[in-house]
Scaffold this motif. Structure first.
Motif: not given
Length: 227
Positions: A145-151, A156-158, A163-166, A172-178
């Motif tokens: 849990d250092l990065l997420e990477n979804f090309p 849909l929900l995922t 997208k909402v979390n950039g 990158g690292w999700s805004r909410i998980l910051r």
């Protein structure tokens, strides 16, 4: 039937499905063969007899790692397959999983028999309590849990979450998980120690591994620690 995928000399990966809060984020196990021929299982997934035989063909399993307080679900069942293996995990995990016996608390100051090949760095100041490992031979950072990477993502929900979390279409690292980073100063010190090491790729649990420019990706993803 899923099979291990080579990821450089001494490294194999296995992606597995994982749903959380309606999101399809997946997870990943890393199998590492040490110089002495023994095997490290990092963040185990469900292991059936077929997969166990595939792992044993690489070498004897002597180390099983729960890298943080979230990637631990199948550590106990992995130990059932290899009862002689040592189990490592963060000290904070003992409250969350009192049923799981940890032989050694995982952190960068622990006496880890594989540390000369897998250099540990503990990421302080977070709710994850993760210790990441740099596989020196391949310059690969092994993390969960250092990065997420979804090309891309066809769920849909995922996709909306990403997208909402950039973090859709780029690592990158999700805004909410910051929000899990409670002590930015301590976390920044950890990231600085990590970025001082020599690696160019990152294995992660959610999404696909980052195969180049890992320093730049991590540095950009954690600029928020400076605010």
């Amino acid at each position: 039937m899923a099979q291990l995928t080579p990821f450089g000399p001494g490294l194999w990966l296995l992606a597995a499905p994982l749903k959380m809060l309606g999101l399809q984020l997946g997870t990943r196990m890393t199998v590492i063969r040490l110089d002495d021929g023994s095997v490290v299982l990092h963040s185990p997934v469900v292991i059936d007899d077929t997969l166990a035989k595939e792992i044993e063909a690489i070498g004897p399993v002597r180390h099983i790692i729960a890298p943080n307080t979230f990637h631990h679900l199948y550590v106990g069942s992995a130990r059932d397959h290899w009862p002689e293996a040592r189990v490592y995990g963060p000290e904070a995990l003992k409250k969350k999983r009192p049923d799981l016996r940890l032989d050694t608390y995982l952190n960068e100051n622990a006496d880890l028999p594989f540390a000369s090949e897998l250099q540990p760095v503990t990421i302080d100041g977070t709710l994850f309590h993760e210790t990441v490992l740099v596989h020196k031979a391949t310059k690969t950072l092994v993390s969960s849990d250092l990065l997420e990477n979804f090309p891309d993502c066809d769920h849909l929900l995922t996709r909306i979450y990403l997208k909402v979390n950039g973090v859709y279409g780029k690592p990158g690292w999700s805004r909410i998980l910051r929000l899990a980073y409670r002590d930015h100063k301590a976390a920044r010190a950890s990231m600085n120690r990590l970025l001082a090491l020599d690696f160019d790729r990152v294995i992660l649990a959610h999404g696909v591994p980052v195969e180049r420019d890992a320093h730049d990706v991590i540095e950009a993803s954690y600029k928020f620690l400076d605010s």
